[in-house]
Scaffold this motif. Structure first.
Motif, PDB file in Angstrom:
ATOM      1  N   PRO A  76      -0.744   4.043 -10.090  1.00  0.00           N
ATOM      2  CA  PRO A  76      -1.472   4.368  -8.853  1.00  0.00           C
ATOM      3  C   PRO A  76      -1.858   5.845  -8.753  1.00  0.00           C
ATOM      4  CG  PRO A  76       0.412   2.965  -8.382  1.00  0.00           C
ATOM      5  CD  PRO A  76       0.544   3.385  -9.820  1.00  0.00           C
ATOM      6  N   GLY A  83      -5.038   5.303  -6.793  1.00  0.00           N
ATOM      7  CA  GLY A  83      -4.279   4.556  -5.797  1.00  0.00           C
ATOM      8  C   GLY A  83      -4.165   3.085  -6.157  1.00  0.00           C
ATOM      9  N   TRP A  84      -3.529   2.347  -5.247  1.00  0.00           N
ATOM     10  CA  TRP A  84      -3.329   0.922  -5.510  1.00  0.00           C
ATOM     11  C   TRP A  84      -4.649   0.157  -5.526  1.00  0.00           C
ATOM     12  CZ3 TRP A  84       0.883  -0.782  -7.600  1.00  0.00           C
ATOM     13  CH2 TRP A  84       2.068  -0.096  -7.405  1.00  0.00           C
ATOM     14  N   GLY A  85      -5.637   0.679  -4.813  1.00  0.00           N
ATOM     15  CA  GLY A  85      -6.950   0.055  -4.851  1.00  0.00           C
ATOM     16  C   GLY A  85      -7.556   0.139  -6.245  1.00  0.00           C
ATOM     17  N   GLY A  86      -7.377   1.292  -6.889  1.00  0.00           N
ATOM     18  CA  GLY A  86      -7.865   1.462  -8.249  1.00  0.00           C
ATOM     19  C   GLY A  86      -7.145   0.547  -9.214  1.00  0.00           C
ATOM     20  N   ALA A 142      -5.829  -2.290  -8.487  1.00  0.00           N
ATOM     21  CA  ALA A 142      -6.312  -3.651  -8.221  1.00  0.00           C
ATOM     22  C   ALA A 142      -7.662  -3.893  -8.895  1.00  0.00           C
ATOM     23  CB  ALA A 142      -6.429  -3.870  -6.717  1.00  0.00           C
ATOM     24  N   VAL A 143      -8.548  -2.895  -8.838  1.00  0.00           N
ATOM     25  CA  VAL A 143      -9.866  -3.043  -9.466  1.00  0.00           C
ATOM     26  C   VAL A 143      -9.724  -3.246 -10.977  1.00  0.00           C
ATOM     27  CG1 VAL A 143     -12.005  -1.839 -10.050  1.00  0.00           C
ATOM     28  CG2 VAL A 143     -11.123  -1.767  -7.710  1.00  0.00           C
TER      29      VAL A 143
END
Length: 207
Positions: A167, A172-175, A177-178
């Protein structure tokens, strides 16, 4: 040399070569004082060990004339797809990264040679069983389990095998996830391709 001998010799040779490569790198890793657990937390290392065991066992089965079961074929498919994705992900996301203590010849074996070998083996000797969409779920269990393990362990020890699941480095966690979704799509695409080719191509060796 017959096709059968090529299949036996190739599987045994590349299976042993991979174990030697991974074992050599493990020795270097430990010699430098690195954590052995981290070594076995790389998808590349786990997948290469998995692939080598599959090659050795399947090579032996051809040698003794034992026909593979549906589970055998599905397991070989798991190793093949995992190694294909190892090659694709390394080329797309890791080829320009600092590989640290990774020996050049080991890098060639685990990231370039073995992905090609496993796919070539699948195409040369497709599964005996007719595989269906249900096998896709079987093939995806391994990478999903690895991702879950890596994220849970990483959150405790603050160490991640790859930057795109970290992360702090992936945005981050969004990255994370992507990247996870993108790689999952890659796994699915490779799985569908191997499934279709496996059912369509003619086996080169009968046993």
């Amino acid at each position: 040399m017959t096709k059968r001998n090529v299949l036996i010799g190739g599987r045994l040779f590349f299976g042993l070569l991979t174990l030697v490569a991974v074992g050599t790198q493990l020795t270097v890793h430990i010699g430098l004082g690195f954590d052995p657990w981290n070594f076995f937390s790389y998808f590349t290392n786990l997948s290469n060990i998995f692939a080598s065991v599959v090659l050795l066992i399947s090579g032996y089965r051809v040698l003794v004339g034992k026909r593979p079961s549906e589970l055998d074929d599905a397991t070989r498919g798991t190793a093949t797809i995992a190694m294909a994705v190892v090659g694709l992900v390394f080329g797309a996301l890791l080829a320009g990264q600092d590989l640290g203590s990774l020996l050049p010849w080991v890098n060639f074996v685990v990231h370039y040679l073995m992905p090609v070998v496993m796919v070539a083996d699948w195409l040369f000797q497709p599964p005996r069983s007719r595989l269906t969409i249900k096998h896709l779920w079987y093939w995806l269990l391994y990478p999903v389990a690895y991702l879950v393990y890596s994220l849970i362990r990483g959150s405790f020890v603050n160490w991640y095998a790859y930057w795109f699941i970290d992360p702090m480095r992936a945005g981050g966690w969004g990255g994370v996830a992507v990247f996870a979704v993108a790689i999952s799509i890659g796994f699915l695409a490779v799985s569908l391709a191997m499934l279709g080719l496996g059912n369509k191509l003619e086996r080169q060796v009968s046993y």
